[in-house]
Design an enzyme around this catalytic site. Structure first.
Site: not given
Length: 616
Positions: A310-312, A315, A507
């Site tokens: 995951f990107d932060k 997201t 993501v």
């Protein structure tokens, strides 16, 4: 003539069924065998006509189709004067094809519903200022349109004036109305439930988000997975093999009825249709629920995902950060804020927006020689001074010396979960801001659902400092979390995981992380209907709704499982039928065709269950 026969195939089936009924009613009442035989003969001839035409067309392109097997079987039964078998087999085959088409149309209902939602007209402002109804194809970018209560928004656009609530279910899958006012974005195909708004057209026709969704769903439903391609190749050789087997049985046994029975029982109809119907139904379910799955290959890969990255910002977090802490290292506060605001005004980064919101009303100065440092920040000349705005890495690159106090402040800011925005003027640090983003509501619960669905590794990669990343990671219970990652670092991390044999889903927001989205086995974009999000990924979560991610993964797993079930059903039925021919006395052409068509309906109905799938 051929076209006329194929067009009226359903009517032919009905007449054939009536003739069969007349034949058997006559046999059981009057007992006139002449009427019985001739009714069945006419029924056989009528019934085999469309099947034979389809067989001829298939042979014309060098394909031995199911229609070829059935045609040969019916002609064989007719030659040995088994009119009862030939009539019943043709009727069952046509009736089965009719039921297949009806049920398949239901599995495609999602795309049909989407298409029906497409707007056909619009109220366009003419040169005299009046609004007139025109076809949606006559609307161009820049036109001003009026949308009244209950009306469909005809284009993607921006609200000029007015306000109201819009149902955006066709775009996001979410039925709760969304409030719109001046400068709000609206999408084609959505419905204004109350209020009246005027909008300016930004994108029209196929370029609208709605148009692209329809195009993507249609392409996805027509795509083929590795399993489907294998079955196509298998059936290409399997069908002729059944024909050869039937011929060999006839040569050995001299039993024509046994040979043509094998032709009927060996038809691979359920095998050919089982996987595509699951694929279509799964993609249709996703489209209804704000999840775009770009093809059955994506379904296959996504269902096997064991690692999700995951990107932060945008997201796991809302993507609407705010300044939480500020520290000045200069007496010229207003001047420094003016430099900072002038530079940040030229950036569309979420942190820049947060800084501008915190600064408020200031005097903006001309900015020259702007240089964007990837993963660092911005350097520019403002009012004759060299100003750098960004993280600690940028300060080091600019040879800005941080005092012990500044270093301690940076550590404390990061411990509190802040991203750092430092400002230096002419090589001297003058300002430090801590910007914090809020975690999306419900994300922790959604991540737990992903774990239950078999995702073993939940990893966060972020360009933010490690302190901020650790705070978010600990709160969400992630497996790993890495900060200070540039886009190329993220892409390298994805490559390494794939090299280790992991099935990786990434993501992100579909913009900054496009290299990682492209490299991952499955790229998942948090897309608020943006072009980039829709075009650069394999899966799009419309309206950036993270809560749809567990549904998307559960759906792909259910779809992959459904495909396997259909393959087992199809192969199992063929094995049982062929075993019945050789090891029992009750099996014949009519029973075989009835079971064969039943197996096709079974796999279709099994696939249709996916239309109502909901994650428990």
């Amino acid at each position: 003539m051929q076209r006329h026969i194929l067009k009226n195939k359903n009517q032919i089936m009905l007449i054939s069924g009536i003739l069969i009924a007349i034949a058997f009613i006559n046999k059981w009442t009057i007992g006139n065998m002449l009427i019985f035989n001739w009714a069945l003969i006419i029924s056989s001839i009528l019934g085999v006509a469309p099947i034979a035409i389809q067989a001829y067309q298939a042979l014309g392109v060098k394909v031995v189709s199911i229609d070829v097997l059935v045609t040969i079987a019916v002609i064989g039964a007719f030659l040995i004067q088994n009119y009862e078998e030939s009539a019943i087999v043709t009727f069952l085959f046509l009736f089965g094809a009719y039921l297949e088409q009806r049920t398949l149309n239901q599995t495609r209902s999602a795309i049909k519903e989407l298409t029906e939602m497409a707007p056909e007209s619009a109220l366009k402002q003419m040169e005299n200022g009046d609004f007139e109804e025109v076809e949606v194809d006559d609307v161009d970018e820049g036109d001003i349109l009026l949308v009244k209560t209950g009306g469909k928004v005809p284009v993607d656009g921006t609200v000029l004036n007015g306000e109201g609530y819009i149902n955006e279910a066709s775009i996001t899958g979410e039925s709760a109305p969304v409030g719109k006012e001046k400068d709000s974005k609206v999408f084609a195909g959505t419905i204004l439930e109350n209020g009246t708004i005027q909008i300016v057209a930004d994108r029209v026709g196929e370029d609208t988000t709605f148009g692209k969704i329809i195009e993507l769903v249609e392409e996805a439903q027509d795509s083929k997975s590795e399993a489907e391609r294998f079955i196509d190749r298998f059936s290409k050789y399997y069908t002729p093999a059944v024909l050869v087997l039937s011929f060999i049985v006839w040569l050995i046994s001299k039993n024509m009825e046994l040979a043509i029975t094998i032709l009927v029982l060996g038809c691979p109809g359920a095998l050919v249709i089982g996987v595509p119907v699951s694929n279509v139904a799964g993609i249709g379910n996703g489209a209804r629920n704000g999840v775009l799955l770009k093809g059955s290959e994506v379904i296959h890969d996504f269902s096997r995902t064991d690692t999700m990255i995951f990107d932060k910002t945008g997201t796991l977090t809302i993507g609407n950060p705010a300044v939480s802490e500020t520290k000045y290292y200069t007496d010229k506060v207003d001047e420094t804020l003016s430099y900072l605001g002038s530079i940040e005004r030229e950036s569309d980064h979420p942190l820049a927006k947060a800084v501008l919101q915190e600064i408020g009303e200031i005097k903006f100065l001309p900015v020259e020689n702007t240089e964007v440092i990837k993963g660092g920040g911005i350097v520019a000349n403002v009012n004759g001074h060299r100003v750098a705005v960004g993280n600690i890495a940028l300060m080091e690159k600019e040879n800005v010396e941080l005092s012990k106090e500044a270093k301690a402040d940076a550590v404390n800011f990061e411990k509190n979960g802040n991203s750092l925005v430092l400002t230096s003027v002419d090589g001297k640090l003058e300002l430090m801001m801590g910007v914090k983003d809020q975690i999306r509501p419900g994300v922790r619960e959604d991540l737990q659902r992903l774990k239950k669905l078999g995702v073993k590794n939940l990893v966060m990669l972020s360009g933010d400092n490690q302190g901020t990343v650790d705070v978010v990671s600990n709160e969400l219970g992630l497996t790993e979390a890495h900060g200070n990652m540039l886009p190329e670092d993220k892409a390298k991390y994805v490559k390494n995981l794939k090299a280790q044999g992991k099935v990786v889903a990434f993501v992100g927001d579909g913009v900054n992380d496009s290299p990682s989205l492209a490299l991952a086995d499955v790229g998942i974009a948090m897309g608020s209907g943006t072009d980039v999000a829709i075009e650069t990924s394999d899966v799009v979560l419309m309206n950036s709704d993270f809560g749809r991610l567990p549904h998307a993964l559960g759906l792909t797993k259910a779809t992959a499982r459904n495909m396997l079930e259909n393959i087992v059903i199809a192969i199992g039925v063929v094995i049982v039928l062929l075993a019945g021919v050789f090891f029992s006395e009750w099996m014949n052409m009519s029973i075989g065709m009835l079971v064969h068509e039943g197996s096709i309906l079974a796999v279709i109905l099994n696939g249709m269950r996916l239309l109502s799938y909901r994650l428990k």
